[in-house]
Design a protein around this motif. Structure first.
Motif, PDB file in Angstrom:
ATOM      1  N   THR A 131      15.472 137.095  84.160  1.00 36.17           N
ATOM      2  CA  THR A 131      16.075 138.132  84.997  1.00 36.17           C
ATOM      3  C   THR A 131      16.988 139.022  84.166  1.00 36.17           C
ATOM      4  OG1 THR A 131      17.949 136.699  85.588  1.00 36.17           O
ATOM      5  CG2 THR A 131      16.012 136.623  87.022  1.00 36.17           C
TER       6      THR A 131
ATOM      7  N   ASP B  44      20.080 139.906  85.226  1.00 41.34           N
ATOM      8  CA  ASP B  44      21.496 139.635  85.462  1.00 41.34           C
ATOM      9  C   ASP B  44      21.826 138.161  85.629  1.00 41.34           C
ATOM     10  OD1 ASP B  44      20.319 139.163  87.885  1.00 41.34           O
ATOM     11  OD2 ASP B  44      21.376 140.763  88.964  1.00 41.34           O
ATOM     12  N   GLY B  45      20.845 137.271  85.570  1.00 38.87           N
ATOM     13  CA  GLY B  45      21.099 135.846  85.720  1.00 38.87           C
ATOM     14  C   GLY B  45      21.112 135.367  87.159  1.00 38.87           C
ATOM     15  N   ASP B  46      21.003 136.289  88.131  1.00 38.59           N
ATOM     16  CA  ASP B  46      21.001 135.912  89.545  1.00 38.59           C
ATOM     17  C   ASP B  46      19.568 135.586  89.957  1.00 38.59           C
ATOM     18  OD1 ASP B  46      21.308 135.545  92.218  1.00 38.59           O
ATOM     19  OD2 ASP B  46      22.034 137.580  92.649  1.00 38.59           O
TER      20      ASP B  46
ATOM     21  N   ASP C 112      18.832 133.911  92.906  1.00 35.76           N
ATOM     22  CA  ASP C 112      18.790 133.555  94.329  1.00 35.76           C
ATOM     23  C   ASP C 112      17.586 134.169  95.044  1.00 35.76           C
ATOM     24  OD1 ASP C 112      21.007 132.004  94.083  1.00 35.76           O
ATOM     25  OD2 ASP C 112      22.413 133.502  94.840  1.00 35.76           O
ATOM     26  N   SER C 113      17.291 135.420  94.750  1.00 37.83           N
ATOM     27  CA  SER C 113      16.173 136.085  95.412  1.00 37.83           C
ATOM     28  C   SER C 113      15.015 136.358  94.449  1.00 37.83           C
ATOM     29  CB  SER C 113      16.636 137.406  96.048  1.00 37.83           C
ATOM     30  OG  SER C 113      17.181 138.271  95.058  1.00 37.83           O
TER      31      SER C 113
ATOM     32  N   THR D  16      16.724 131.306  82.904  1.00 41.15           N
ATOM     33  CA  THR D  16      17.243 130.184  83.676  1.00 41.15           C
ATOM     34  C   THR D  16      16.116 129.199  83.931  1.00 41.15           C
ATOM     35  OG1 THR D  16      18.780 131.689  84.790  1.00 41.15           O
ATOM     36  CG2 THR D  16      18.485 129.505  85.759  1.00 41.15           C
TER      37      THR D  16
ATOM     38  N   LYS E 108      16.660 126.056  93.184  1.00 42.55           N
ATOM     39  CA  LYS E 108      17.436 127.076  92.475  1.00 42.55           C
ATOM     40  C   LYS E 108      18.567 126.445  91.667  1.00 42.55           C
ATOM     41  CE  LYS E 108      15.268 130.673  94.292  1.00 42.55           C
ATOM     42  NZ  LYS E 108      14.574 131.732  93.526  1.00 42.55           N
TER      43      LYS E 108
ATOM     44  N   GLU F 119      20.921 127.447  81.451  1.00 41.50           N
ATOM     45  CA  GLU F 119      21.210 128.867  81.585  1.00 41.50           C
ATOM     46  C   GLU F 119      21.557 129.387  80.189  1.00 41.50           C
ATOM     47  OE1 GLU F 119      23.258 129.934  85.657  1.00 41.50           O
ATOM     48  OE2 GLU F 119      24.211 128.132  84.826  1.00 41.50           O
TER      49      GLU F 119
END
Length: 459
Positions: free
Chosen positions: A375, A377-379, A381-382, A413, A420, A425
């Motif tokens: 990703t 930004d490292g997020d 979740d979605s 990640t 999740k 990381e």
């Protein structure tokens, strides 16, 4: 004919008739193509070659349509002869970029005439890529002969002398068949079929920078020989790309050998020595997480032992591996000590100017099946995983292969598959085009979780 090209002297032709040598580098005979251009067919014939050392794979289009299924054509590959009607064609070379996109790298108008053959070579580095077009009259090879045409297609190589002699002939007593700078090429030259040796020396010297060893060329073979930039093992600046009218193959420098590096990825194993054929110590006292640089070794079949340093127990005994001429490998000792395995993987060290190349191995038995996210930004979740349900397997490890990414900042990640929950990381990774990044996920020291990474190449 371009360039400064010396004619093949009568004395050289005579020297080519000498008996063959006992060279260990002798290759199988080069046979004539199964579907050579038919001089009774007046239509022009076209052949396309990818000779840009840092360019990505390409699609070849003519008048807006893919030509003869030429998609994802990689470096050091030539097509067979393609028969086309005489006409003017708008030819495009589409460079394949990350994200299933492409860009037009070459666009040219090409007029093809009856009774002619045309070699279209994508040449030079990506920044300066251009088409080199070589036109010849359509004609049969004289019975009993082989026909050669030589192209200097290595942008980093200086002006060179090219020698074609009987095997092991003294080049001090021979004349070069060509003296060529980058993009120069010879005319088509016929010589009697037989055994030959091709050597390339810096112009005006006898300092050989490429030696083919003994080559057997069969009668009727019609060969385009390109000195391309070497992106494999060995110190020679060039590798010969030979197009025979049906396909193409590489002739490596006789001393190229193979490049091998070794990785210790067994968390509960002691430091080890790696031994070839029960006598040659390749690596000494390598601890867990160690990754060697590349070692150049002769191309051959080997039996590999991995033993605890200091005369301890042999944990891998006589693992059979084959290292091929010019190729590059990583040997990864993996799994747990009680079930240790050895995975020999082939590496692709060629760097691509348009992309960063990332390769990830799953060598953590404690982690089980994992998902891998890439990703901005490292997020996660979605986000959807770039690779899902990647299992741990041994001795052959699961891996992503080389994934091409645009230059930029990324977060990788690794989670337990279907969750999740991050197990690894990386933080922000700044990836540069033209670079290669290899990571191996392994257990914590001593075994089990949390996993960690062995980072190699440009990390």
């Amino acid at each position: 004919m371009r360039g400064v090209v010396k004619p093949l002297l009568t004395a050289v032709c005579a020297s080519l008739l000498f008996a063959c040598s006992d060279s260990d580098n002798k290759l199988p005979e080069v046979e004539p193509p199964t579907t050579p251009p038919d001089p009774q067919t007046t239509d022009p014939f076209l052949r396309v070659t990818h000779a840009s050392p840092d360019a990505p794979a390409v699609d070849i289009l003519a008048n807006g349509e893919v030509l003869a299924d030429l998609t994802s054509v990689d470096y050091q590959v030539s097509s067979g002869w393609i028969s086309v009607p005489d006409a003017t064609y708008d030819v495009q070379v589409e460079a394949l970029l990350p994200g299933d996109t492409s860009i037009t790298a070459i666009e040219a108008s090409l007029t093809l005439e009856d009774d002619k053959t045309y070699d279209v070579i994508a040449i030079d580095t990506t920044a300066n890529i251009m088409p080199l077009v070589i036109e010849n009259d359509l004609a049969e090879v004289t019975e009993g002969n082989v026909r050669l045409q030589v192209v200097h297609a290595a942008p980093a190589a200086p002006m060179v002398d090219v020698y074609v002699t009987a095997p092991d002939a003294d080049i001090a007593a021979a004349q070069p068949v060509a003296t060529a700078s980058f993009m120069d090429y010879t005319g088509q030259v016929e010589v009697p079929a037989g055994d030959y040796q091709i050597r390339i020396a810096a112009a005006g010297t006898e300092t050989v920078v490429f030696d083919s060893g003994s080559l057997s060329l069969a009668a009727g073979a019609d060969l385009l020989v390109l000195a391309t930039e070497n992106v494999g093992a060995g110190e020679s600046p060039v590798t010969l790309l030979v197009a025979d009218g049906t396909s193409s193959f590489l002739v490596w420098d006789a001393s190229a050998g193979a490049d091998l590096r070794v990785v210790h990825a067994v968390a509960d194993a002691p430091a080890v020595d790696v031994i070839a054929n029960n006598e040659a110590v390749l690596v000494e006292n390598a601890p867990f997480l160690a990754a060697t640089g590349y070692l150049n070794v002769p191309a051959a079949d080997y039996l590999i032992d991995v033993a605890a340093t200091g005369g301890g127990a042999t944990v891998i005994d006589d693992a059979a591996v084959t290292l091929a001429q010019g190729q590059t490998y990583t040997a990864i000792a993996n799994s747990e000590l009680a079930s240790i395995g050895l995975d020999l993987v082939m590496d692709t060290p060629r760097r691509i100017a348009t992309a960063a190349q990332v390769r990830i191995f799953h060598a953590s038995p404690g982690a089980g099946d994992v998902d891998i996210y890439v990703t901005a930004d490292g997020d996660i979740d979605s986000a959807e995983p770039a690779f899902s349900g990647v299992p741990f397997t041994s001795p052959v490890l699961a891996e992503t292969g080389y994934v091409q990414l645009s230059a930029g900042d990324y977060f990788v990640t690794v989670t337990v598959a279907g969750t999740k929950t991050a197990a690894i990381e990386t933080g922000m990774l700044s990836l540069a085009a033209g670079s290669i990044y290899t990571a191996i996920a392994v257990d914590a020291a001593g075994g089990g979780l949390p996993p960690q990474l062995i980072l190699m190449d440009d990390f």
